[in-house]
Design a protein around this motif. Structure first.
Motif, PDB file in Angstrom:
ATOM      1  N   PRO A 149       0.824  -1.217   0.000  1.00 47.49           N
ATOM      2  CA  PRO A 149       0.000   0.000   0.000  1.00 47.49           C
ATOM      3  C   PRO A 149       0.857   1.267   0.000  1.00 47.49           C
ATOM      4  CG  PRO A 149      -0.076  -1.097   2.143  1.00 47.49           C
ATOM      5  CD  PRO A 149       0.696  -1.985   1.234  1.00 47.49           C
ATOM      6  N   ALA A 150       0.256   2.352  -0.493  1.00 45.40           N
ATOM      7  CA  ALA A 150       0.914   3.654  -0.377  1.00 45.40           C
ATOM      8  C   ALA A 150       1.186   3.892   1.103  1.00 45.40           C
ATOM      9  CB  ALA A 150       0.022   4.742  -0.952  1.00 45.40           C
ATOM     10  N   HIS A 151       2.201   4.682   1.389  1.00 48.27           N
ATOM     11  CA  HIS A 151       2.589   4.881   2.782  1.00 48.27           C
ATOM     12  C   HIS A 151       3.326   6.205   2.948  1.00 48.27           C
ATOM     13  CE1 HIS A 151       6.089   3.115   0.788  1.00 48.27           C
ATOM     14  NE2 HIS A 151       6.800   3.786   1.669  1.00 48.27           N
ATOM     15  N   SER A 152       3.581   6.537   4.189  1.00 48.66           N
ATOM     16  CA  SER A 152       4.425   7.688   4.517  1.00 48.66           C
ATOM     17  C   SER A 152       5.385   7.246   5.612  1.00 48.66           C
ATOM     18  CB  SER A 152       3.574   8.866   5.000  1.00 48.66           C
ATOM     19  OG  SER A 152       2.885   8.538   6.186  1.00 48.66           O
ATOM     20  N   HIS A 153       6.360   8.096   5.880  1.00 50.08           N
ATOM     21  CA  HIS A 153       7.253   7.849   7.015  1.00 50.08           C
ATOM     22  C   HIS A 153       7.580   9.189   7.652  1.00 50.08           C
ATOM     23  CE1 HIS A 153       9.721   7.964   3.334  1.00 50.08           C
ATOM     24  NE2 HIS A 153       9.267   6.775   3.064  1.00 50.08           N
ATOM     25  N   ASP A 154       7.500   9.212   8.960  1.00 49.91           N
ATOM     26  CA  ASP A 154       7.685  10.462   9.698  1.00 49.91           C
ATOM     27  C   ASP A 154       9.103  10.669  10.207  1.00 49.91           C
ATOM     28  OD1 ASP A 154       4.980  11.066   9.398  1.00 49.91           O
ATOM     29  OD2 ASP A 154       4.443   9.944  11.189  1.00 49.91           O
ATOM     30  N   HIS A 155       9.952   9.645  10.088  1.00 49.71           N
ATOM     31  CA  HIS A 155      11.269   9.714  10.730  1.00 49.71           C
ATOM     32  C   HIS A 155      12.434   9.803   9.757  1.00 49.71           C
ATOM     33  CE1 HIS A 155       9.112   8.989  14.384  1.00 49.71           C
ATOM     34  NE2 HIS A 155       8.580   7.921  13.853  1.00 49.71           N
ATOM     35  N   TYR A 156      12.151   9.844   8.454  1.00 47.41           N
ATOM     36  CA  TYR A 156      13.260   9.946   7.500  1.00 47.41           C
ATOM     37  C   TYR A 156      12.779  10.446   6.145  1.00 47.41           C
ATOM     38  CZ  TYR A 156      11.593   5.310   5.956  1.00 47.41           C
ATOM     39  OH  TYR A 156      10.826   4.261   5.515  1.00 47.41           O
ATOM     40  N   GLU A 157      13.731  11.009   5.400  1.00 48.23           N
ATOM     41  CA  GLU A 157      13.512  11.367   4.010  1.00 48.23           C
ATOM     42  C   GLU A 157      13.967  10.201   3.151  1.00 48.23           C
ATOM     43  OE1 GLU A 157      12.465  14.697   5.732  1.00 48.23           O
ATOM     44  OE2 GLU A 157      14.515  14.104   6.045  1.00 48.23           O
ATOM     45  N   GLU A 158      13.352  10.091   1.975  1.00 47.10           N
ATOM     46  CA  GLU A 158      13.741   9.067   1.002  1.00 47.10           C
ATOM     47  C   GLU A 158      14.047   9.800  -0.297  1.00 47.10           C
ATOM     48  OE1 GLU A 158      12.102   4.808  -0.706  1.00 47.10           O
ATOM     49  OE2 GLU A 158      10.756   6.080   0.455  1.00 47.10           O
ATOM     50  N   THR A 159      15.261   9.657  -0.781  1.00 50.89           N
ATOM     51  CA  THR A 159      15.655  10.301  -2.032  1.00 50.89           C
ATOM     52  C   THR A 159      15.860   9.221  -3.079  1.00 50.89           C
ATOM     53  OG1 THR A 159      16.701  12.119  -0.835  1.00 50.89           O
ATOM     54  CG2 THR A 159      17.350  11.812  -3.136  1.00 50.89           C
ATOM     55  N   ILE A 160      15.258   9.423  -4.242  1.00 51.10           N
ATOM     56  CA  ILE A 160      15.296   8.470  -5.340  1.00 51.10           C
ATOM     57  C   ILE A 160      16.121   9.070  -6.471  1.00 51.10           C
ATOM     58  CG2 ILE A 160      13.864   7.151  -6.957  1.00 51.10           C
ATOM     59  CD1 ILE A 160      13.249   6.752  -3.861  1.00 51.10           C
ATOM     60  N   TYR A 161      17.032   8.273  -7.017  1.00 49.87           N
ATOM     61  CA  TYR A 161      17.828   8.698  -8.173  1.00 49.87           C
ATOM     62  C   TYR A 161      17.651   7.651  -9.262  1.00 49.87           C
ATOM     63  CZ  TYR A 161      21.781  10.119 -11.052  1.00 49.87           C
ATOM     64  OH  TYR A 161      22.560  10.533 -12.094  1.00 49.87           O
ATOM     65  N   GLY A 162      17.150   8.078 -10.426  1.00 52.32           N
ATOM     66  CA  GLY A 162      16.920   7.149 -11.526  1.00 52.32           C
ATOM     67  C   GLY A 162      18.210   6.697 -12.178  1.00 52.32           C
ATOM     68  N   LEU A 163      18.338   5.390 -12.384  1.00 45.24           N
ATOM     69  CA  LEU A 163      19.508   4.820 -13.061  1.00 45.24           C
ATOM     70  C   LEU A 163      19.146   4.291 -14.446  1.00 45.24           C
ATOM     71  CD1 LEU A 163      21.004   2.871 -10.016  1.00 45.24           C
ATOM     72  CD2 LEU A 163      21.830   5.036 -10.988  1.00 45.24           C
ATOM     73  N   ASP A 164      18.080   3.496 -14.550  1.00 41.52           N
ATOM     74  CA  ASP A 164      17.615   2.916 -15.814  1.00 41.52           C
ATOM     75  C   ASP A 164      16.092   2.949 -15.832  1.00 41.52           C
ATOM     76  OD1 ASP A 164      20.146   1.988 -16.913  1.00 41.52           O
ATOM     77  OD2 ASP A 164      20.090   0.410 -15.398  1.00 41.52           O
ATOM     78  N   GLY A 165      15.509   3.116 -17.013  1.00 44.53           N
ATOM     79  CA  GLY A 165      14.059   3.083 -17.138  1.00 44.53           C
ATOM     80  C   GLY A 165      13.410   4.269 -16.452  1.00 44.53           C
ATOM     81  N   VAL A 166      12.079   4.247 -16.411  1.00 40.93           N
ATOM     82  CA  VAL A 166      11.310   5.326 -15.791  1.00 40.93           C
ATOM     83  C   VAL A 166      10.302   4.715 -14.827  1.00 40.93           C
ATOM     84  CG1 VAL A 166       9.680   7.225 -16.198  1.00 40.93           C
ATOM     85  CG2 VAL A 166      11.554   6.823 -17.815  1.00 40.93           C
ATOM     86  N   VAL A 167      10.249   5.252 -13.619  1.00 40.99           N
ATOM     87  CA  VAL A 167       9.276   4.832 -12.625  1.00 40.99           C
ATOM     88  C   VAL A 167       8.417   6.050 -12.290  1.00 40.99           C
ATOM     89  CG1 VAL A 167       8.970   4.074 -10.230  1.00 40.99           C
ATOM     90  CG2 VAL A 167      10.662   2.968 -11.681  1.00 40.99           C
ATOM     91  N   THR A 168       7.102   5.826 -12.218  1.00 43.19           N
ATOM     92  CA  THR A 168       6.178   6.899 -11.851  1.00 43.19           C
ATOM     93  C   THR A 168       5.922   6.824 -10.357  1.00 43.19           C
ATOM     94  OG1 THR A 168       5.136   6.830 -14.022  1.00 43.19           O
ATOM     95  CG2 THR A 168       3.902   7.901 -12.249  1.00 43.19           C
ATOM     96  N   TRP A 169       6.299   7.864  -9.655  1.00 45.99           N
ATOM     97  CA  TRP A 169       6.064   7.982  -8.224  1.00 45.99           C
ATOM     98  C   TRP A 169       4.823   8.841  -8.031  1.00 45.99           C
ATOM     99  CZ3 TRP A 169       8.983   5.807  -4.294  1.00 45.99           C
ATOM    100  CH2 TRP A 169      10.116   5.112  -4.725  1.00 45.99           C
TER     101      TRP A 169
END
Length: 158
Positions: free
Chosen positions: A53-73
């Motif tokens: 399921p979709a979610h959140s987190h209150d205790h950390y940031e999440e940074t995404i860096y694309g390497l290959d392909g495309v993901v829709t966030w």
């Protein structure tokens, strides 16, 4: 006598944690960074929807860096495509999920600061997904694991 400086490690988890469609490989876990950062590769095959399921987190940031392909966030209702060379920071408290809507496999580098989750979270969640044998995973079990590891599952959409 305890050491004050951690022993340096390269790829502390030479393990790929996988389920049908998704795979995670930790490059740096919190126990090798004094808890300051965790970094892992996330592989998402073409046309794969996130089974959790979709979610959140209150205790950390999440940074995404694309390497290959495309993901829709999807972050707080906004759809954001992340491809090679692009970065997205998901702030604390933002409800998010991802899907690979394309025809190409995708790989991302995910960085968690501070290192609030590690390989054990993915082992537990992927076990629930594998137990479902292609059906929907046990939502209550997934939510329990997520909460125990500091993630807050979003309420299901009506």
């Amino acid at each position: 006598m305890p050491q004050s400086v951690m022993d340096p490690h390269v790829n502390p988890a030479d393990e790929t944690i996988a389920t049908t469609g998704l795979a995670v490989r930790f490059l740096l876990a919190g126990d090798h960074s004094n808890g300051s950062i965790a970094a892992f590769e996330l592989m998402v095959p073409a046309a794969q929807r996130l089974p959790a399921p979709a979610h959140s987190h209150d205790h950390y940031e999440e940074t995404i860096y694309g390497l290959d392909g495309v993901v829709t966030w999807t972050v707080d209702g906004h759809h954001i495509d992340v491809g090679p060379g692009q970065a997205l920071c998901i702030p604390r408290g933002a409800v998010h999920r991802f899907d690979n809507n394309g025809s190409q496999d995708a790989k991302m580098l995910c960085v968690i600061t501070p290192a609030a989750i590690g390989p054990e979270y993915f082992r537990e969640v992927f076990e629930v997904i594998n137990t479902a044998a292609g059906g929907p995973p046990d939502r209550a079990r997934m939510a329990e694991i997520m909460r125990r590891h500091g993630l807050t599952p979003a309420a299901p959409k009506p």
